[in-house]
Design a protein around this motif. Structure first.
Motif, PDB file in Angstrom:
ATOM      1  N   LEU A 150       0.830  -1.212   0.000  1.00 13.16           N
ATOM      2  CA  LEU A 150       0.000   0.000   0.000  1.00 13.16           C
ATOM      3  C   LEU A 150       0.863   1.260   0.000  1.00 13.16           C
ATOM      4  CD1 LEU A 150      -2.850  -1.017   2.477  1.00 13.16           C
ATOM      5  CD2 LEU A 150      -2.924  -0.932  -0.023  1.00 13.16           C
ATOM      6  N   LEU A 151       1.949   1.237   0.747  1.00 11.44           N
ATOM      7  CA  LEU A 151       2.855   2.391   0.754  1.00 11.44           C
ATOM      8  C   LEU A 151       3.537   2.564  -0.602  1.00 11.44           C
ATOM      9  CD1 LEU A 151       4.485   2.124   4.298  1.00 11.44           C
ATOM     10  CD2 LEU A 151       2.838   3.829   3.493  1.00 11.44           C
ATOM     11  N   ILE A 152       3.890   1.461  -1.231  1.00 10.40           N
ATOM     12  CA  ILE A 152       4.506   1.536  -2.561  1.00 10.40           C
ATOM     13  C   ILE A 152       3.513   2.122  -3.563  1.00 10.40           C
ATOM     14  CG2 ILE A 152       5.371   0.150  -4.490  1.00 10.40           C
ATOM     15  CD1 ILE A 152       6.636  -1.706  -2.324  1.00 10.40           C
ATOM     16  N   ILE A 153       2.272   1.672  -3.500  1.00 11.48           N
ATOM     17  CA  ILE A 153       1.238   2.210  -4.396  1.00 11.48           C
ATOM     18  C   ILE A 153       1.015   3.693  -4.119  1.00 11.48           C
ATOM     19  CG2 ILE A 153      -1.232   2.119  -4.942  1.00 11.48           C
ATOM     20  CD1 ILE A 153      -1.006  -0.958  -4.570  1.00 11.48           C
ATOM     21  N   LEU A 154       0.981   4.073  -2.847  1.00  7.01           N
ATOM     22  CA  LEU A 154       0.793   5.481  -2.490  1.00  7.01           C
ATOM     23  C   LEU A 154       1.943   6.338  -3.020  1.00  7.01           C
ATOM     24  CD1 LEU A 154      -0.972   7.536  -0.992  1.00  7.01           C
ATOM     25  CD2 LEU A 154       0.355   7.024   1.073  1.00  7.01           C
ATOM     26  N   ALA A 155       3.170   5.867  -2.859  1.00 10.74           N
ATOM     27  CA  ALA A 155       4.324   6.602  -3.386  1.00 10.74           C
ATOM     28  C   ALA A 155       4.215   6.749  -4.902  1.00 10.74           C
ATOM     29  CB  ALA A 155       5.624   5.898  -3.008  1.00 10.74           C
ATOM     30  N   SER A 156       3.788   5.694  -5.574  1.00 12.66           N
ATOM     31  CA  SER A 156       3.629   5.748  -7.029  1.00 12.66           C
ATOM     32  C   SER A 156       2.525   6.714  -7.437  1.00 12.66           C
ATOM     33  CB  SER A 156       3.327   4.357  -7.586  1.00 12.66           C
ATOM     34  OG  SER A 156       4.466   3.554  -7.540  1.00 12.66           O
ATOM     35  N   LEU A 157       1.432   6.716  -6.695  1.00 10.68           N
ATOM     36  CA  LEU A 157       0.333   7.628  -7.019  1.00 10.68           C
ATOM     37  C   LEU A 157       0.739   9.089  -6.830  1.00 10.68           C
ATOM     38  CD1 LEU A 157      -2.732   5.699  -5.563  1.00 10.68           C
ATOM     39  CD2 LEU A 157      -2.222   6.137  -7.978  1.00 10.68           C
ATOM     40  N   PHE A 158       1.446   9.379  -5.740  1.00 16.94           N
ATOM     41  CA  PHE A 158       1.933  10.748  -5.534  1.00 16.94           C
ATOM     42  C   PHE A 158       2.888  11.147  -6.657  1.00 16.94           C
ATOM     43  CE2 PHE A 158       1.194  10.604  -0.693  1.00 16.94           C
ATOM     44  CZ  PHE A 158       0.046  11.370  -0.790  1.00 16.94           C
ATOM     45  N   SER A 159       3.790  10.240  -7.012  1.00 17.84           N
ATOM     46  CA  SER A 159       4.742  10.518  -8.080  1.00 17.84           C
ATOM     47  C   SER A 159       4.026  10.729  -9.413  1.00 17.84           C
ATOM     48  CB  SER A 159       5.739   9.367  -8.186  1.00 17.84           C
ATOM     49  OG  SER A 159       6.641   9.585  -9.238  1.00 17.84           O
TER      50      SER A 159
END
Length: 108
Positions: free
Chosen positions: A4-13
């Protein structure tokens, strides 16, 4: 939790990169341009902070390939927002990225 944190980082990016694209299309002076670029910096900064949290718990060799999610998110968003074309070659590349992320994601 890690995925979930990886997906969140990708979404912000992804959102930050989309703001950069939008900044190239605005007219009406410097203010709209600076607003889009400021949004980009803010979102990319948030992505970095989340990413640092990811790196505390996930080996970088596993986490870094997961950033390939950006290719998927940006491709889909560009198609939706700006009606950019999606060639067969591009679509196949995205499918291969999804497969790779799924394989790597089984580790986290």
């Amino acid at each position: 939790m890690n995925i979930l944190l990886i997906i969140l980082a990708s979404l912000f990016s992804c959102a930050g990169q989309l703001c950069q694209k939008q900044a190239t299309t605005v007219s009406g002076g410097r203010r709209p341009l600076l607003l889009w670029l400021g949004g980009s910096v803010l979102l990319l900064g948030m992505a970095m902070l989340v990413w640092l949290r990811v790196l505390q718990t996930v080996p970088v060799g596993v986490a870094y390939p997961m950033l390939s999610l950006n290719f998927i998110f940006v491709t889909l968003a560009a198609r939706w927002l700006w009606r950019e074309t999606l060639s067969l070659r591009h679509a196949l590349g995205v499918i291969l990225i999804v497969a790779g992320v799924a394989i790597m994601g089984s580790y986290t």
